[in-house]
Design an enzyme around this catalytic site. Structure first.
Site, PDB file in Angstrom:
ATOM      1  N   GLY A  20      87.149 -28.360  11.384  1.00  0.00           N
ATOM      2  CA  GLY A  20      87.992 -27.230  11.765  1.00  0.00           C
ATOM      3  C   GLY A  20      87.826 -26.875  13.222  1.00  0.00           C
ATOM      4  N   GLU A  21      88.843 -26.186  13.710  1.00  0.00           N
ATOM      5  CA  GLU A  21      88.809 -25.706  15.090  1.00  0.00           C
ATOM      6  C   GLU A  21      89.311 -24.279  15.019  1.00  0.00           C
ATOM      7  OE1 GLU A  21      88.566 -27.789  18.368  1.00  0.00           O
ATOM      8  OE2 GLU A  21      88.157 -25.683  18.841  1.00  0.00           O
ATOM      9  N   GLY A  22      88.408 -23.337  15.000  1.00  0.00           N
ATOM     10  CA  GLY A  22      88.837 -21.942  14.914  1.00  0.00           C
ATOM     11  C   GLY A  22      89.129 -21.414  16.304  1.00  0.00           C
ATOM     12  N   TYR A  24      87.513 -19.280  17.677  1.00  0.00           N
ATOM     13  CA  TYR A  24      86.260 -18.976  18.372  1.00  0.00           C
ATOM     14  C   TYR A  24      85.256 -20.122  18.366  1.00  0.00           C
ATOM     15  CZ  TYR A  24      88.605 -14.602  18.038  1.00  0.00           C
ATOM     16  OH  TYR A  24      89.564 -13.640  18.128  1.00  0.00           O
ATOM     17  N   GLY A  25      85.646 -21.319  17.950  1.00  0.00           N
ATOM     18  CA  GLY A  25      84.717 -22.439  18.014  1.00  0.00           C
ATOM     19  C   GLY A  25      84.994 -23.506  16.973  1.00  0.00           C
ATOM     20  N   GLN A  26      84.331 -24.705  17.178  1.00  0.00           N
ATOM     21  CA  GLN A  26      84.546 -25.799  16.236  1.00  0.00           C
ATOM     22  C   GLN A  26      83.741 -25.596  14.958  1.00  0.00           C
ATOM     23  OE1 GLN A  26      83.153 -26.619  19.412  1.00  0.00           O
ATOM     24  NE2 GLN A  26      84.448 -28.223  20.306  1.00  0.00           N
ATOM     25  N   LYS A  42      79.460 -23.510  12.127  1.00  0.00           N
ATOM     26  CA  LYS A  42      80.513 -23.004  13.005  1.00  0.00           C
ATOM     27  C   LYS A  42      79.890 -22.647  14.340  1.00  0.00           C
ATOM     28  CE  LYS A  42      83.930 -19.280  12.985  1.00  0.00           C
ATOM     29  NZ  LYS A  42      84.718 -18.411  12.115  1.00  0.00           N
ATOM     30  N   ASP A 141      93.187 -11.241   9.359  1.00  0.00           N
ATOM     31  CA  ASP A 141      93.743 -12.566   9.660  1.00  0.00           C
ATOM     32  C   ASP A 141      93.877 -13.389   8.377  1.00  0.00           C
ATOM     33  OD1 ASP A 141      94.936 -14.435  11.233  1.00  0.00           O
ATOM     34  OD2 ASP A 141      93.080 -15.278  12.033  1.00  0.00           O
TER      35      ASP A 141
HETATM   36  P1  AMP Z   1      87.454 -20.531  11.174  1.00  0.00           P
HETATM   37  O1  AMP Z   1      87.124 -20.567  12.625  1.00  0.00           O
HETATM   38  O2  AMP Z   1      86.415 -19.826  10.360  1.00  0.00           O
HETATM   39  O3  AMP Z   1      88.847 -20.040  10.940  1.00  0.00           O
HETATM   40  O4  AMP Z   1      87.470 -22.044  10.657  1.00  0.00           O
HETATM   41  C1  AMP Z   1      88.450 -22.958  11.074  1.00  0.00           C
HETATM   42  C2  AMP Z   1      88.638 -24.005   9.995  1.00  0.00           C
HETATM   43  O5  AMP Z   1      87.376 -24.657   9.747  1.00  0.00           O
HETATM   44  C3  AMP Z   1      89.088 -23.467   8.631  1.00  0.00           C
HETATM   45  O6  AMP Z   1      90.497 -23.393   8.552  1.00  0.00           O
HETATM   46  C4  AMP Z   1      88.521 -24.491   7.667  1.00  0.00           C
HETATM   47  O7  AMP Z   1      89.390 -25.598   7.509  1.00  0.00           O
HETATM   48  C5  AMP Z   1      87.248 -24.952   8.367  1.00  0.00           C
HETATM   49  N1  AMP Z   1      86.091 -24.212   7.825  1.00  0.00           N
HETATM   50  C6  AMP Z   1      85.672 -22.985   8.182  1.00  0.00           C
HETATM   51  N2  AMP Z   1      84.616 -22.594   7.469  1.00  0.00           N
HETATM   52  C7  AMP Z   1      84.359 -23.607   6.602  1.00  0.00           C
HETATM   53  C8  AMP Z   1      83.405 -23.807   5.546  1.00  0.00           C
HETATM   54  N3  AMP Z   1      82.500 -22.878   5.243  1.00  0.00           N
HETATM   55  N4  AMP Z   1      83.456 -24.967   4.866  1.00  0.00           N
HETATM   56  C9  AMP Z   1      84.372 -25.919   5.176  1.00  0.00           C
HETATM   57  N5  AMP Z   1      85.298 -25.788   6.133  1.00  0.00           N
HETATM   58  C10 AMP Z   1      85.311 -24.645   6.838  1.00  0.00           C
END
Ligand code: AMP
Length: 340
Positions: A20-22, A24-26, A42, A141
């Site tokens: 994932g790429e949020g 606020y970070g990978q 994260k 969100d």
């Molecule tokens: P976030 O920055 O929390 O929105 O995360 C971005 C993406 O990373 C999400 O849309 C998920 O696909 C992946 N991701 C975040 N948290 C998790 C987790 N606990 N387990 C697996 N994938 C995650």
């Protein structure tokens, strides 16, 4: 609060792949070298290291530490990268690993959710929201890629980077620049700065309609188009239904000469009355009249046949995250239900 000095090193974990790429970070899938447990790491993006640890991450960690519910992602610990220079420390949040996010899952070729499956996901989303709102936390969100699902079928709310405690007194103002555009409610688009849990309920309504419809229902490019499309679907605001509308900061800017009628029952005519009523309750323009998460859970939709299935009865899928499926998906900015 972060206990960075006593936290373990990120070297405890072996990074396996980016999932994932949020904002606020990978996010990485990783294995704990000590016990083999698979987790999600994260990374906290430190774009402006001079300003220290980002306030958004501090807020997210603080809020996640107070929440403990089966439908809310669990923050296991904070780890840091080896400190070469104190200013260069990377910080990671360690979460339980989730196999899918809802957008990634829905985008898999050939996937069509059944009604008991949609009811099961929606019930879990609404249960998680009931818990957050009871604890005075607004998520701000809610969207498919922030709803994580494991292979036991358990759905959890994730990404609390924009979350914050509800303003308890009306005098406290909040930013209206939250919630991803397609899931953003009309009151925020009209500039309100005093709002509550109803903002998350609008997003939940968009997700519900999307699950039934098979596509996002309000896909647009900008705020003006967003409000226009909302009014085309939900009708233009009228004083009887939403008296406070006229007082909202940007309401004058969006005056249309020809008012729109509400079309939710027509657009969603393929779905049973109980589903249409639930969409109507969640997509109420007036936030005061919008269904709460608890009311939504009590709605007929969840109590009539076919009943929601149990999470453990859901099909098992190969891992799917929006980050990976995004490459396959074409983002379309045209409305699937209007013919213009
Ligand atoms: P976030 O920055 O929390 O929105 O995360 C971005 C993406 O990373 C999400 O849309 C998920 O696909 C992946 N991701 C975040 N948290 C998790 C987790 N606990 N387990 C697996 N994938 C995650």
């Amino acid at each position: 609060m972060l206990q960075a000095a006593t936290s373990r090193s990120v070297d405890v974990f072996e990074k396996l792949e980016q999932v994932g790429e949020g904002t606020y970070g990978q996010v990485y899938m990783a294995r704990n070298r000590l016990d083999g447990e698979i987790v999600a790491l994260k990374k906290v993006r430190m774009d402006n290291e001079k300003e220290g640890f980002p306030i958004t991450a501090i807020r997210e960690i603080k809020i996640l530490k107070t929440l403990d519910h089966k439908n809310v992602i669990k923050l296991k610990e904070i780890v840091t990268s080896k400190v070469r220079s104190p200013n260069k420390t990377s910080i990671y949040m360690v979460f339980e690993y989730m196999d899918h996010d809802l957008t990634g899952l829905a985008d898999r070729p050939g996937i069509k959710f059944t009604v008991p499956q949609i009811k099961c996901y929606m019930k879990q989303l609404l249960t998680g929201l009931t818990y957050c709102h009871l604890n005075n936390i607004l998520h701000r969100d809610i969207k498919g890629s922030n709803l994580l699902i494991d292979n036991q079928g358990v759905l959890k709310l994730a990404d609390f980077g924009l979350a914050r405690p509800c303003a308890l007194e009306n005098s406290k103002t909040l930013t209206n620049r939250v919630i991803t555009l397609w899931y953003r409610p009309p009151e925020l688009l009209l500039g309100t700065q005093t709002y509550g849990p109803a903002v998350d309920m609008w997003s939940a309504g968009c997700i519900f309609a999307e699950l039934l419809y098979g596509k996002p229902i309000l896909p647009v490019r900008d705020e003006v188009e967003q409000l226009d499309l909302i009014f085309k679907l939900c009708g233009s605001p009228v004083a009887d239904e939403w008296p406070e509308y006229r007082e909202l900061p940007w309401s004058k800017k969006y005056t249309k000469q020809k008012p729109f009628q509400r079309r939710t029952h027509e657009v969603f005519r393929r779905f049973p009355l109980s589903a249409r009523n639930l969409i109507d309750g969640l997509l109420a323009l007036n936030p005061r009249k919008r269904m709460t998460a608890k009311d939504a859970l009590d709605s007929d939709y969840f109590w009539e046949e076919p009943m929601p299935c149990s999470p453990q009865d859901l099909p098992k899928y190969e891992p799917s995250h929006e980050f990976q499926t995004r490459k396959r998906r074409q983002v379309r900015f045209w409305c699937p239900w209007c013919l213009w």
